[in-house]
Design an enzyme around this catalytic site. Sequence first.
Site, PDB file in Angstrom:
ATOM      1  CB  CYS A  10      -0.970  -0.018   1.186  1.00 38.38           C
ATOM      2  SG  CYS A  10      -0.199   0.041   2.810  1.00 38.38           S
ATOM      3  NE  ARG A  16      -4.489   1.556   1.846  1.00 38.32           N
ATOM      4  CZ  ARG A  16      -4.320   2.286   0.754  1.00 38.32           C
ATOM      5  NH1 ARG A  16      -5.225   2.221  -0.209  1.00 38.32           N
ATOM      6  NH2 ARG A  16      -3.264   3.062   0.612  1.00 38.32           N
ATOM      7  CG  ASP A 128      -5.218   5.996   2.511  1.00 40.57           C
ATOM      8  OD1 ASP A 128      -5.194   5.609   3.700  1.00 40.57           O
ATOM      9  OD2 ASP A 128      -4.377   6.760   2.029  1.00 40.57           O
TER      10      ASP A 128
HETATM   11  P1  4NP Z   1      -1.725   2.889   4.109  1.00 38.06           P
HETATM   12  O1  4NP Z   1      -2.330   4.260   4.681  1.00 38.06           O
HETATM   13  O2  4NP Z   1      -1.241   3.196   2.707  1.00 38.06           O
HETATM   14  O3  4NP Z   1      -2.913   1.967   4.093  1.00 38.06           O
HETATM   15  O4  4NP Z   1      -0.628   2.482   5.038  1.00 38.06           O
HETATM   16  C1  4NP Z   1      -1.608   5.455   4.714  1.00 38.06           C
HETATM   17  C2  4NP Z   1      -0.670   5.677   5.682  1.00 38.06           C
HETATM   18  C3  4NP Z   1       0.035   6.865   5.713  1.00 38.06           C
HETATM   19  C4  4NP Z   1      -0.212   7.837   4.775  1.00 38.06           C
HETATM   20  C5  4NP Z   1      -1.140   7.613   3.789  1.00 38.06           C
HETATM   21  C6  4NP Z   1      -1.845   6.424   3.756  1.00 38.06           C
HETATM   22  N1  4NP Z   1       0.496   9.045   4.802  1.00 38.06           N
HETATM   23  O5  4NP Z   1       0.231   9.927   3.965  1.00 38.06           O
HETATM   24  O6  4NP Z   1       1.377   9.243   5.663  1.00 38.06           O
END
Ligand code: 4NP
Length: 163
Positions: A10, A16, A128
């Site tokens: 991800c 995720r 997300d």
């Molecule tokens: P992930 O969620 O891709 O599901 O781990 C996110 C975690 C951090 C960020 C964006 C999405 N971020 O912008 O820091």
Amino acid sequence: MINKKILFVCLGNICRSPAAEGIMASVIKKNEMEEFIMVDSAGTIPYHRGELPDQRMRSHALKRGYSLTHRSRMFDPEKDFDFFDYIVVMDGQNYTDIISLDKRKVYKDKIFKMIDFCSEHRIKAVPDPYYLGSEGFEEVLDILEDGCSGLFNKVKDNIGLRT
Ligand code: 4NP
């Protein structure tokens, strides 16, 4: 002997994909296939390197019996494309990012979208949850449980085969 290796990808590798990793590890364990299938996860951005999964995701996952202990790391095209058999991304942006790292265009057949393994969710991406509330995290876990079940069936059927 480990025969199939799965990497979930991800953006930040704190919501995720580590949740998918924890759910899949639990499915593999329940089916006594730890000897044959291994799982890992990675992100396409480095901002959370070394961190445990987001506290909200950890607590929602734990309520369902998944203890998430992965430490965030970035996808490494030099190693991960060759090492893993299934690279499973969460959304269209992850897909574009990973495809663009495949400079020689030789790994496309290993790259999958999580939603393609879902049978109960007809959606375009695993959303997300980072800027969402509790319901968003629960929804993501529902989607990931659905996808992991479909993915497990596919991988199990391919144990011993080259793909
Ligand atoms: P992930 O969620 O891709 O599901 O781990 C996110 C975690 C951090 C960020 C964006 C999405 N971020 O912008 O820091």
